[in-house]
Design a protein around this motif. Sequence first.
Motif, PDB file in Angstrom:
ATOM      1  N   VAL A  59       6.103   3.252  -0.670  1.00  0.00           N
ATOM      2  CA  VAL A  59       5.426   2.768  -0.415  1.00  0.00           C
ATOM      3  C   VAL A  59       5.159   1.315   0.121  1.00  0.00           C
ATOM      4  O   VAL A  59       6.576   0.454  -0.169  1.00  0.00           O
TER       5      VAL A  59
ATOM      6  N   LYS B  60      -7.526   6.774  -1.359  1.00  0.00           N
ATOM      7  CA  LYS B  60      -6.942   6.446  -0.250  1.00  0.00           C
ATOM      8  C   LYS B  60      -8.210   4.964  -1.365  1.00  0.00           C
ATOM      9  O   LYS B  60      -8.956   5.601  -2.031  1.00  0.00           O
ATOM     10  N   THR B  61      -7.731   3.802  -1.060  1.00  0.00           N
ATOM     11  CA  THR B  61      -8.595   2.517  -1.635  1.00  0.00           C
ATOM     12  C   THR B  61      -9.498   1.817  -0.504  1.00  0.00           C
ATOM     13  O   THR B  61      -9.118   1.704   0.192  1.00  0.00           O
TER      14      THR B  61
ATOM     15  N   GLU C   2       0.952  -1.275  -0.398  1.00  0.00           N
ATOM     16  CA  GLU C   2       0.233  -0.126  -0.553  1.00  0.00           C
ATOM     17  C   GLU C   2       0.914   1.413  -0.264  1.00  0.00           C
ATOM     18  O   GLU C   2       2.659   1.008   0.314  1.00  0.00           O
TER      19      GLU C   2
ATOM     20  N   PHE D 153       1.871  -3.413  -9.376  1.00  0.00           N
ATOM     21  CA  PHE D 153       0.687  -2.203  -8.085  1.00  0.00           C
ATOM     22  C   PHE D 153       0.269  -0.960  -8.322  1.00  0.00           C
ATOM     23  O   PHE D 153      -0.264  -0.485  -8.742  1.00  0.00           O
ATOM     24  N   LEU D 154       1.519  -0.278  -9.278  1.00  0.00           N
ATOM     25  CA  LEU D 154       1.460   0.966  -9.477  1.00  0.00           C
ATOM     26  C   LEU D 154       0.465   0.540 -10.632  1.00  0.00           C
ATOM     27  O   LEU D 154      -0.253   1.279 -11.144  1.00  0.00           O
TER      28      LEU D 154
ATOM     29  N   GLU E 141      -1.952  -1.589 -11.617  1.00  0.00           N
ATOM     30  CA  GLU E 141      -3.387  -1.469 -10.837  1.00  0.00           C
ATOM     31  C   GLU E 141      -3.929  -1.025  -9.994  1.00  0.00           C
ATOM     32  O   GLU E 141      -4.764   0.397 -10.776  1.00  0.00           O
ATOM     33  N   LYS E 142      -2.920  -0.152  -9.734  1.00  0.00           N
ATOM     34  CA  LYS E 142      -3.138   1.331  -8.895  1.00  0.00           C
ATOM     35  C   LYS E 142      -3.604   2.634  -9.917  1.00  0.00           C
ATOM     36  O   LYS E 142      -4.465   3.404  -9.474  1.00  0.00           O
ATOM     37  N   LEU E 143      -3.330   3.159 -10.855  1.00  0.00           N
ATOM     38  CA  LEU E 143      -3.259   3.960 -11.705  1.00  0.00           C
ATOM     39  C   LEU E 143      -3.963   3.274 -12.980  1.00  0.00           C
ATOM     40  O   LEU E 143      -4.594   4.583 -13.640  1.00  0.00           O
TER      41      LEU E 143
ATOM     42  N   ALA F 260      -4.701   9.584  -8.259  1.00  0.00           N
ATOM     43  CA  ALA F 260      -4.302   8.375  -8.364  1.00  0.00           C
ATOM     44  C   ALA F 260      -3.699   7.839  -7.191  1.00  0.00           C
ATOM     45  O   ALA F 260      -4.678   7.103  -6.526  1.00  0.00           O
ATOM     46  N   LEU F 261      -2.210   8.553  -6.830  1.00  0.00           N
ATOM     47  CA  LEU F 261      -1.783   8.210  -6.343  1.00  0.00           C
ATOM     48  C   LEU F 261      -2.005   8.534  -4.667  1.00  0.00           C
ATOM     49  O   LEU F 261      -1.631   7.426  -3.492  1.00  0.00           O
TER      50      LEU F 261
END
Length: 89
Positions: A28, A88-89, A17, A46-47, A49-51, A84-85
């Motif tokens: 991270v 919060k997810t 995370e 990870f990046l 997927e996150k972005l 995006a970074l």
Amino acid sequence: METVIKIKVLPRSSRTEIVGKENGVYRVKMTDPPVEGRANKALVNFLSEKLGIAKSHIEITAGKTSRVKRVKVRGMSDAALKQALEEKT
């Protein structure tokens, strides 16, 4: 359109995370150990997927064997990347 960000990787954590930003460097946490490039591959995954962008648009340009890495992201504006970074997810 290219954006370069700095990331400090904290390997062998309990979860993967983003835990914040300090002095312009994103921190991270990664579950993967820094062995044979596993943490680097996990960071790119990870990046991606996150972005919501392809892995091929993310490149670690400096710090492959260091905790602090410079990462180039293609196809996103600075503002979109930051949003995006930091969400919060």
